[in-house]
Enzyme design. Structure first.
Site, PDB file in Angstrom:
ATOM      1  N   GLU A  47       2.517  -0.464  -5.176  1.00  0.00           N
ATOM      2  CA  GLU A  47       3.005  -0.453  -3.794  1.00  0.00           C
ATOM      3  C   GLU A  47       4.123   0.565  -3.631  1.00  0.00           C
ATOM      4  O   GLU A  47       5.067   0.599  -4.432  1.00  0.00           O
ATOM      5  CB  GLU A  47       3.489  -1.861  -3.445  1.00  0.00           C
ATOM      6  N   HIS A  48       3.989   1.388  -2.607  1.00  0.00           N
ATOM      7  CA  HIS A  48       4.980   2.432  -2.287  1.00  0.00           C
ATOM      8  C   HIS A  48       5.114   3.438  -3.434  1.00  0.00           C
ATOM      9  O   HIS A  48       6.182   4.012  -3.626  1.00  0.00           O
ATOM     10  CB  HIS A  48       6.344   1.818  -1.922  1.00  0.00           C
ATOM     11  N   GLY A  85      -1.064  -4.975   6.780  1.00  0.00           N
ATOM     12  CA  GLY A  85      -1.051  -4.369   5.444  1.00  0.00           C
ATOM     13  C   GLY A  85      -2.433  -4.115   4.868  1.00  0.00           C
ATOM     14  O   GLY A  85      -2.582  -3.875   3.673  1.00  0.00           O
ATOM     15  N   SER A 135      -4.509  -1.737   6.282  1.00  0.00           N
ATOM     16  CA  SER A 135      -4.866  -0.365   6.670  1.00  0.00           C
ATOM     17  C   SER A 135      -5.850  -0.245   7.810  1.00  0.00           C
ATOM     18  O   SER A 135      -6.732   0.615   7.780  1.00  0.00           O
ATOM     19  CB  SER A 135      -5.451   0.375   5.466  1.00  0.00           C
ATOM     20  N   SER A 136      -5.682  -1.073   8.825  1.00  0.00           N
ATOM     21  CA  SER A 136      -6.559  -0.906   9.986  1.00  0.00           C
ATOM     22  C   SER A 136      -6.289   0.452  10.645  1.00  0.00           C
ATOM     23  O   SER A 136      -7.205   1.100  11.142  1.00  0.00           O
ATOM     24  CB  SER A 136      -6.348  -2.039  10.988  1.00  0.00           C
ATOM     25  N   ASP A 181      -4.441   5.056   1.637  1.00  0.00           N
ATOM     26  CA  ASP A 181      -5.332   4.347   2.555  1.00  0.00           C
ATOM     27  C   ASP A 181      -6.504   5.213   3.006  1.00  0.00           C
ATOM     28  O   ASP A 181      -7.647   4.755   3.067  1.00  0.00           O
ATOM     29  CB  ASP A 181      -4.543   3.879   3.788  1.00  0.00           C
ATOM     30  N   LYS A 185       4.030  -1.166  12.466  1.00  0.00           N
ATOM     31  CA  LYS A 185       4.714   0.057  12.042  1.00  0.00           C
ATOM     32  C   LYS A 185       5.260   0.834  13.209  1.00  0.00           C
ATOM     33  O   LYS A 185       5.743   1.946  13.071  1.00  0.00           O
ATOM     34  CB  LYS A 185       3.755   0.949  11.283  1.00  0.00           C
TER      35      LYS A 185
HETATM   36  P1  NG1 Z   1      -0.141  -0.020   5.177  1.00  0.00           P
HETATM   37  O1  NG1 Z   1       0.133  -1.295   4.579  1.00  0.00           O
HETATM   38  O2  NG1 Z   1      -1.556   0.194   5.511  1.00  0.00           O
HETATM   39  O3  NG1 Z   1       0.733   0.313   6.307  1.00  0.00           O
HETATM   40  C1  NG1 Z   1       1.376   1.845   3.921  1.00  0.00           C
HETATM   41  C2  NG1 Z   1       1.043   3.327   3.749  1.00  0.00           C
HETATM   42  C3  NG1 Z   1       0.478   3.629   2.356  1.00  0.00           C
HETATM   43  C4  NG1 Z   1       1.344   3.039   1.254  1.00  0.00           C
HETATM   44  C5  NG1 Z   1       1.613   1.552   1.545  1.00  0.00           C
HETATM   45  C6  NG1 Z   1       2.540   0.915   0.550  1.00  0.00           C
HETATM   46  C7  NG1 Z   1       0.270   4.535   5.734  1.00  0.00           C
HETATM   47  C8  NG1 Z   1      -0.872   4.871   6.607  1.00  0.00           C
HETATM   48  N1  NG1 Z   1       0.034   3.713   4.718  1.00  0.00           N
HETATM   49  O4  NG1 Z   1       0.194   1.096   4.010  1.00  0.00           O
HETATM   50  O5  NG1 Z   1       0.348   5.018   2.191  1.00  0.00           O
HETATM   51  O6  NG1 Z   1       2.537   3.756   1.095  1.00  0.00           O
HETATM   52  O7  NG1 Z   1       2.173   1.372   2.842  1.00  0.00           O
HETATM   53  O8  NG1 Z   1       2.028   0.965  -0.741  1.00  0.00           O
HETATM   54  O9  NG1 Z   1       1.364   4.986   5.980  1.00  0.00           O
END
Ligand code: NG1
Length: 474
Positions: free
Chosen positions: A53-54, A148, A150-151, A195, A239
């Site tokens: 993660e991250h 979380g 990735s939609s 994603d 987000k």
């Molecule tokens: P999600 O959970 O889909 O927002 C985001 C980032 C990934 C990654 C993860 C943490 C986007 C589109 N996606 O995912 O690249 O950094 O957080 O692991 O920014």
């Protein structure tokens, strides 16, 4: 490289046999347009991340798989440059000219993900705005939103595939994943490339170990007789709201941590090194062990959180230079320094340990060692909570209930700040796990009654699926 996922050409297009009953979205589009000619259906999946993660934007690997939940767009090709998309999930209709993709809608508008994909292909010179063609369609999805999974990237990938198809173009999947990852940053998050890569190149029944800079993808087998279950904490991690600033803050903190570590290495070796991201500081690239790198971080990051003035002083740069090189976002805005300063040391500790956990988890999966995978998932969750500080009370309650109910490993998945957990469960315990989590978390803790329709959206096992594809209905 041996074992890598084959580089494919995208979009993958499959012809549907004439006479096959059309998908419901295709049928609806035909009805709405009064059109019985050629219609396309693009499907792009969401994902869960097992561990890592991250790490992606830091240049360290991730270990996700594409899930059997997708964004689907049924569309016809336009003969002009209009892009028109109507959500049948209640988000309304968006219509713009290809060239207008450069001016986003207001922040948080779902249409920005369509615009981001289109703009990426224009800005990277793949499609010429002057000659571009658009598409007209309707879309729907079953990936929980702001959870979380990735939609947003699935929408970016689906829109990108429709736009390529509308312009009669095909391209290498790796290059395309890179473009779409950079494009999504137009929507305001300085995200990495996990994603978009997994939504584009997911592989049925398989996890992917993805490395970045350059992008490399290797399949990793999943465990027999075990299943990954998604549980939504019901805390929305949108987000577009505070989670956006919290996410971008961590990106900036990691950039600052990398600058500090570079200064420490230069001081120690006397050699100027070309390193930009935390992923550049590993034993292989630096010749120092993880323990030595951690000691150097402890020393140069002492007292963290630190104000920019102290960081600048320790790395021998001016504050202005540091702000310009490390605190500036893709849209040119400068991230405003938090009152308490930047938390560089804890962020480094999370990212460096998480990178190792990805390698160890991939090895444990290859050996079929479910207990080790579960242990690493739990460690990852602790690090996300204590060092990356992206958990919340609900995620803590949900992961501990899940472990009490038999999950071998349980952790938040995706960006955090709410959203879903991913849980490793033995297949033979699946139904009792689901029943107990439903009762203890949803009914007792949150006070929500889940009927089977609701449960399907909130608490579900998921299956590793193939990446984005287009079906052609004639
Ligand atoms: P999600 O959970 O889909 O927002 C985001 C980032 C990934 C990654 C993860 C943490 C986007 C589109 N996606 O995912 O690249 O950094 O957080 O692991 O920014």
């Amino acid at each position: 490289m041996a074992g890598d996922v084959n580089i494919m050409v995208v979009p993958l297009v499959f012809d549907i046999e004439p006479g096959t009953p059309p998908d419901s979205l295709v049928r609806l589009l035909r009805q709405r347009l009064g059109h019985d000619g050629e219609v396309y259906l693009v499907a792009a999946p969401g994902r869960v991340n097992i561990v890592g993660e991250h790490t992606d934007y830091n240049g360290f690997p991730v270990l996700p798989f594409a899930i059997d939940r997708e964004i689907r767009i049924a569309f016809v090709l336009s003969d002009d440059e209009t892009i028109e998309l109507t959500s049948i999930d209640g988000y309304g209709a968006r219509s713009f000219q290809v060239d207008e993709s450069r001016s986003p809608y207001t922040q948080g508008d779902w249409g920005n993900y369509i615009k981001a994909a289109v703009r990426g292909f224009l800005e990277e010179g793949v499609i010429d705005a002057g000659r571009a063609r658009g598409f007209k369609g309707i879309c729907a999805g079953d990936i929980p939103v702001s959870a979380g999974l990735s939609s947003s990237s699935a929408l970016v990938v689906a829109s990108g595939m429709a736009f390529l198809k509308a312009n009669g173009l095909e391209m290498d999947s790796m290059a395309c994943a890179g473009i779409l990852a950079r494009s999504e940053r137009y929507a305001g998050i300085e995200g990495g490339g996990m994603d978009q890569a997994v939504s584009l190149m997911g592989k049925r029944d398989t996890a992917l170990k993805i490395d970045f800079f350059p992008l490399r993808i290797r399949p990793v087998p999943l465990l027999d007789e075990h299943v990954f279950v998604v549980c939504n904490s019901m805390v929305q991690a949108s987000k577009t709201a505070s989670a956006r600033a919290s996410y971008n803050r961590r990106v900036v903190e990691c950039r600052l941590a990398a600058t500090m570590l570079r200064a420490a290495l230069v001081k120690r070796t006397g050699v100027l090194i070309d390193a930009d991201r935390l992923g550049d500081f590993n034993p292989e690239k630096t010749g120092f062990s993880w323990e030595e790198l951690e000691r150097m971080a402890d020393e140069i990051m002492r007292g963290s959180p630190l104000p920019l003035s102290v960081i600048a002083d320790r790395v021998g740069m001016s504050v202005d230079d540091l702000v310009e090189k490390r605190c500036t976002l893709r849209d040119g805005s400068v991230f405003i320094q938090p009152e308490e300063g930047y938390e560089v040391r804890k962020r480094f500790l999370h990212v460096a340990s998480e990178a190792r956990r990805v390698e160890e988890t991939a090895d444990a999966l290859r050996c079929g060692d479910a207990v080790a995978v579960g242990r690493l998932m739990n460690r990852s969750h602790e690090s996300c909570r204590d060092n990356y500080e992206i958990s919340c009370d609900e995620l803590e309650t949900l992961t501990s209930i899940a472990r009490e109910c038999g999950a071998i490993g349980s952790r938040l998945t995706g960006a955090g700040f709410g959203g879903c957990t991913v849980n490793l469960v033995e297949s033979s315990f699946l139904s009792s796990f689901m029943r107990n989590v439903k009762e203890k978390y949803y009914e007792d803790y949150l006070g929500i009654i889940l009927d089977s329709e609701k449960q399907e959206k909130i608490l579900f096992p998921c299956r590793a699926s193939d990446g984005a594809r287009i079906y052609r209905y004639r």
